[in-house]
Design a protein around this motif. Sequence first.
Motif, PDB file in Angstrom:
ATOM      1  N   GLU A  88      -6.983  -1.672   4.695  1.00  0.00           N
ATOM      2  CA  GLU A  88      -6.819  -0.891   5.928  1.00  0.00           C
ATOM      3  C   GLU A  88      -7.197   0.566   5.737  1.00  0.00           C
ATOM      4  OE1 GLU A  88      -5.661  -1.939   8.974  1.00  0.00           O
ATOM      5  OE2 GLU A  88      -5.590  -3.998   8.201  1.00  0.00           O
ATOM      6  N   CYS A  89      -6.674   1.158   4.647  1.00  0.00           N
ATOM      7  CA  CYS A  89      -6.793   2.624   4.546  1.00  0.00           C
ATOM      8  C   CYS A  89      -7.359   3.091   3.208  1.00  0.00           C
ATOM      9  CB  CYS A  89      -5.419   3.260   4.786  1.00  0.00           C
ATOM     10  SG  CYS A  89      -4.307   3.088   3.381  1.00  0.00           S
ATOM     11  N   CYS A 109      -6.248  -0.761  -0.760  1.00  0.00           N
ATOM     12  CA  CYS A 109      -5.864  -1.279   0.558  1.00  0.00           C
ATOM     13  C   CYS A 109      -7.081  -1.488   1.471  1.00  0.00           C
ATOM     14  CB  CYS A 109      -4.879  -0.299   1.201  1.00  0.00           C
ATOM     15  SG  CYS A 109      -4.335  -0.791   2.838  1.00  0.00           S
ATOM     16  N   CYS A 163       0.874  -1.170   0.000  1.00  0.00           N
ATOM     17  CA  CYS A 163       0.000   0.000   0.000  1.00  0.00           C
ATOM     18  C   CYS A 163       0.913   1.223   0.000  1.00  0.00           C
ATOM     19  CB  CYS A 163      -0.899   0.010   1.237  1.00  0.00           C
ATOM     20  SG  CYS A 163      -1.768   1.583   1.394  1.00  0.00           S
ATOM     21  N   GLY A 167      -5.892   3.030   0.469  1.00  0.00           N
ATOM     22  CA  GLY A 167      -4.801   3.589  -0.342  1.00  0.00           C
ATOM     23  C   GLY A 167      -4.558   2.799  -1.629  1.00  0.00           C
ATOM     24  N   CYS A 186      -0.278   3.397   3.706  1.00  0.00           N
ATOM     25  CA  CYS A 186       0.040   2.902   5.062  1.00  0.00           C
ATOM     26  C   CYS A 186       1.139   1.833   5.028  1.00  0.00           C
ATOM     27  CB  CYS A 186      -1.213   2.360   5.745  1.00  0.00           C
ATOM     28  SG  CYS A 186      -1.759   0.753   5.112  1.00  0.00           S
TER      29      CYS A 186
HETATM   30 ZN    ZN Z   1      -3.080   1.119   3.293  1.00  0.00          ZN
END
Ligand code: ZN
Length: 260
Positions: free
Chosen positions: A163-164, A161, A136, A166, A139
């Motif tokens: 998680e974020c 991503c 990513c 991205g 992050c």
């Molecule tokens: Zn990320």
Amino acid sequence: MKDRILDEQVDKVANMILDADRIVVFTGAGVSTESGISDFRSPGGLWDRYDPNDFLYQRFLSSPESREKYWEMNSELYNTLVDAKPNRAHYAVVELEKMEKLDCVITQNIDNLHQEAGLSDDKVIELHGTNMWVNCLDCHKRYSRKEIQERLEKGIKVPYCDECGGILKPATISFGQAMPYEETREAEMRSRSSDLFMVIGSSLVVQPAAMMPMYAKEGGGKLVIINMESTSYDRNADVVLRGKAGDIMGRIVDRVKCKG
Ligand code: ZN
Ligand code: NAD
């Protein structure tokens, strides 16, 4: 006649290997064509089918359409890479490690085939990263390329991503992207201190990677080039062997074993 000349060159390189203590092997796409992975520049290579401008890092960052094209190309490349097996050239380099002659391999390749052939991880400097991982860009979470391939095959055209949100990108260096600092510095240092520098299957046109043979010569090392076609460094080389990497490297290592 041609084969006799090649045989003499093989013999010469075998002697150079026997005399050397710190061999640096530098590989490009040509070391892997016998494993079924085409190089980019030869006819039928990826640049015949895709426009390199579509793969500029800046375009990847700024344009969702470029990201889609990138992943389409990378998906095709990944399927070729996972099916590929190391060839005689990769195994010959492993033999150099077993003989305790190898300082390191500096590779432009992203295919992991040196490691798959059995070369220790810490002997490989991947100047252009690896296509086995995806990062990513925000992050820095790391994903296996296999996991991302599963998403692409389910129909996702551009992965992001978890998680974020991205932008995800394979852990390879694209055109327009900065070279990895540590790897480049280490590669230059190792090249300068090598006593034998062997280029296998590279057109030596991609900078700054292609400076390495020059560093080796500046450091007093001998230079051997094994490639199908001529390169601009041929005139600086101590031995140039024209032909297939797997065949030539196999012959060289067999000769070293006979003599050793
Ligand atoms: Zn990320
Ligand atoms: P290149 O395509 O510019 O040059 C490859 C060279 O290998 C050519 O000069 C060709 O004549 C020679 N060659 C082809 N098959 C050969 C064989 N069997 N034996 C000996 N020589 C052979 O490749 P490059 O200089 O490595 O640069 C292209 C860039 O593309 C690199 O940065 C690399 O990261 C990337 N790339 C990687 C892979 C891979 O990971 N396998 C494949 C294609 C491209």
